[in-house]
Design an enzyme around this catalytic site. Structure first.
Site, PDB file in Angstrom:
ATOM      1  N   GLU A 149       0.968  -1.229  -0.083  1.00  0.00           N
ATOM      2  CA  GLU A 149      -0.051   0.113  -0.012  1.00  0.00           C
ATOM      3  C   GLU A 149       0.756   1.246   0.012  1.00  0.00           C
ATOM      4  OE1 GLU A 149      -4.100  -1.688   2.142  1.00  0.00           O
ATOM      5  OE2 GLU A 149      -2.749  -0.455   3.403  1.00  0.00           O
ATOM      6  N   GLU A 314      -6.701  -7.687  -0.755  1.00  0.00           N
ATOM      7  CA  GLU A 314      -7.292  -7.776   0.626  1.00  0.00           C
ATOM      8  C   GLU A 314      -8.918  -7.482   0.259  1.00  0.00           C
ATOM      9  OE1 GLU A 314      -5.416  -5.179   3.165  1.00  0.00           O
ATOM     10  OE2 GLU A 314      -3.430  -5.626   2.582  1.00  0.00           O
TER      11      GLU A 314
END
Length: 682
Positions: A149, A314
């Site tokens: 991320e 995710e």
């Protein structure tokens, strides 16, 4: 290879370092019972590879990977660079990020490093090279995730190395201070630079205001620094990885040209899907007809623009939150399955749940996974079994492409410039929201398409209509691409504040919309923000009075073939042109002088002849998407985002992939229900 178009796969994020070894085998076998064949590991485990500077150890991951292979589990292995260890940041504090005031961001969270420190980049190179050389041959590893991320926790970087790297970036780009000063308009307020050492990233200033052109370059620099940081790792991995292994990272986050990143260094992008971020504890997002229930569909469309072949690294599977923030409710019964199908409906062929079991310690003790702390089966794991069984029934969809008739155009330059510029930045979000809601309610699938001087992220000729709400920054190359699209038969819709800035965010001395004026056939003769004292603004289009909110460009036709379609109602420019139309080649251009409210976008949809690709009766609560195989087979996904049954009507006979039955006429979708219907070829 994962995402090869042959199979839809399920996975989960797993952290063996959090659990006693006695749990590992049972965890892996239980995952497989629930249809999970892929796990992601290692993204926060630098110390397990390098417990001390220069001292590497592979015992832990060798043991786990061997067990994974024995259990038939495929592994996505991560580089651990998102969380540098304490021994590194204590001995080499220059690797730490700093805030706007130059204060270091210390160890204790994650993403506390900067991406330009030569010291940090050398440590990154060393640990990634060790990992790649040692583990790439392991049969369990099918691919690599770089970092985690990037730009998630912050897009602000102000360490000393960042300032130095920014100067180097500007020097490489502009060559001389004279060129830089001219491009950045530094003559204003006596900001002229006489030495490269005088240049810094944004710092604390009066009124928190900085040179807007330098701020735009700062964001371009941050993006480039992140791309180089990921690229450093990707190049090392490519030296060692097996041909069948892929390289990806997970996102998408701000101030990062994800299109360039993916094109240059990744095999595909993965997205982290947390639909409950749309709600949290914000009751305003629960307003009637808000459509926040499908906010993630907007983000999945953005991901698909970056990487038509993509997965979900995710996928939310439980209630979410840290002990300090991000409080989110649990998925309601049916939502785990719904959200999984939402990702697949938008093009994902890999969905990995976060996480297998909720961690019992640390900041994310409330970021729940499939299993709770007690490790016992629960309603979410039971729902996963149903989800897996249903996915096995729709494997014919694997590899099918998302189908859209309309495109919403974007560009990073206008978006980044608008982060500082209050005269156009806020308009973009309002118009994007208006078009998204209007297209959703009309059951018209759409794509985002990114525009740059190098081209578009998808061929514009694939779309009937392209909407470019506020392309503030315009170049000759981009204007030429839009002209070609229209001349070939496309319909282009532009909003206010179009084309009035150059690539550096300056306002050239030319009539607005600048380089787009030869295409629109009109110019802007007056303009104004609508202030609090102004009444709501409208335009009269035929017999309808339609919102024209926030900002108004008063248009002036300049060519005989530019026709006024609507005029403003109210304010000092009452009766003056608000919307023009012009035919160019085989296509047409609409210039609209305001922001697109949902009602406004709906009016354009109706008048442009955009229609749902299926002639079915569907309620607003149900989203429609379509995926098409290369052989022409088409599959419609219907997603019910509400806790109430929804009535639908399908006039022709279609086959349900989930039940194998024929669907025809009226039907009812269960709360949070999903239908996948095979559309007969016509």
């Amino acid at each position: 290879m994962l995402l090869d178009g042959k199979k839809i796969e399920l996975g989960t994020c797993y952290y063996p370092e959090h659990w006693d070894r006695s749990l590992w085998r049972d965890d892996l076998l239980r995952m497989q019972e629930h249809g999970i064949r892929v796990i992601r590991v290692a993204e926060f485990s630098w110390n397990l590879f390098e417990p001390q500077e220069g001292v590497f150890s592979d015992d832990f991951w060798d043991e786990f990977l061997d067990l994974a292979a024995e259990c038939g589990m495929q592994v996505i292995f991560c580089t651990p660079t998102a969380t540098p260890p304490a021994w590194l940041t204590e001995k080499y504090p220059e690797v730490l990020n700093c805030d706007l005031y130059g204060h270091p961001v210390y160890h204790g969270m994650r993403k506390h490093h900067n991406m330009t420190s030569p010291v940090y980049l050398e440590f990154v190179r060393r640990v990634v090279e060790h990992i790649a050389s040692h583990y790439s041959a392991h049969p369990a590893i099918i691919g690599w995730q770089i970092d985690n991320e990037v730009n998630c926790e912050t897009t602000s970087y102000h360490a000393p190395s960042d300032h130095a790297a920014f100067r180097a970036y500007l020097k490489e780009k502009f060559g001389t201070l004279e060129n830089l000063n001219r491009a950045m308009g530094t003559v204003f307020w006596n900001q002229t630079y006489t030495s490269w050492e005088e240049i810094h990233l944004s710092r604390n200033t009066l009124a928190k205001s900085s040179n807007p052109h330098m701020m735009l370059e700062e964001r371009r620099f941050i993006s480039e620094a992140a791309i180089r940081y990921i690229g450093l790792q990707a190049e090392i991995l490519r030296q060692y990885k097996r041909p069948e292994q892929f390289i990806t990272t997970n996102g998408l986050f701000g101030v990062l040209d994800n299109h360039k990143l993916t094109a240059e260094y990744l095999d595909f992008m993965t997205y982290d899907s947390y639909p409950n971020f749309a709600f949290g504890l914000d009751t305003a997002k629960l307003a009637p007809r808000s459509l926040r229930d499908r906010e993630t569909s907007f983000n999945l469309a953005k991901t698909r623009s970056v990487s038509p072949r993509f997965g979900i690294m995710e996928q939310q599977s439980g209630p979410g939150g840290w002990n300090t923030r991000m409080v989110q409710p649990a998925p309601k019964p049916g939502q785990l399955r719904l959200w999984t199908f939402q990702s697949i409906a938008h093009g994902a062929d890999f969905v990995s749940y976060f996480r297998w079991r909720t961690c019992t310690f640390g900041t994310e003790t409330y970021w729940h996974g499939l299993l709770n702390y007690d490790n016992r089966p629960n309603r979410r794991t039971e729902e996963l079994k149903r989800t897996y069984a249903d996915i096995e029934k729709i494997q014919a969809v694997a590899g099918a492409k998302f189908c859209a008739q309309a495109a919403i155009l974007c560009d990073y330059d206008s978006e980044w410039d608008g982060m500082e510029d209050k005269w156009h930045g806020p308009l973009r979000g309002q118009s994007m929201d208006g078009w998204f809601k209007a297209l959703q309610r009309a059951h018209i699938p759409f794509d985002f398409v990114n525009l740059s001087d190098a081209g578009t992220s998808a061929p514009l000729e694939s779309y009937q209509v392209a909407v470019y709400p506020h392309p503030t920054i315009m170049t000759e190359a981009r204007a030429a691409q839009l002209k070609s699209f229209v001349e070939a038969g496309g319909t282009l819709v532009l909003g206010c504040r179009s084309g009035y800035k150059d690539i550096y965010g300056r306002c050239p001395m030319m009539p607005m919309p600048g380089l787009l004026a030869p295409l629109t056939g009109c110019t802007v003769e007056d303009f104004t923000f609508l202030g609090p004292a102004d009444e709501a603004e409208y335009m009269v289009w035929g017999n309808d009075c339609i919102p024209a909110p926030m900002f108004n460009d008063v248009l002036h036709p300049d060519t005989p073939d530019c026709t006024v379609l609507a005029v403003y109602k109210g304010n000092y420019y009452d009766g003056m042109p608000a919307l023009t139309h012009r035919r160019v080649g085989q296509g047409e251009v609409y210039a609209f002088g305001a922001v697109f409210a949902e009602e406004t976008a709906a009016a354009f949809i109706d008048r442009l002849g955009l229609r749902s690709p299926v002639d079915w009766t569907l309620p607003e609560a149900v989203e429609l998407t379509i995926r098409r195989q290369a052989d022409g087979a088409q599959y419609a996904f219907l997603l019910n985002y509400t806790d109430q049954p929804q009535e639908i009507r399908v006039p022709q006979s279609v086959r349900s992939l989930l039940t194998g039955e024929t669907v025809c006429g009226a039907g009812t979708m269960e709360p949070y229900g999903v239908l996948v219907l095979e559309i007969p070829e016509t």
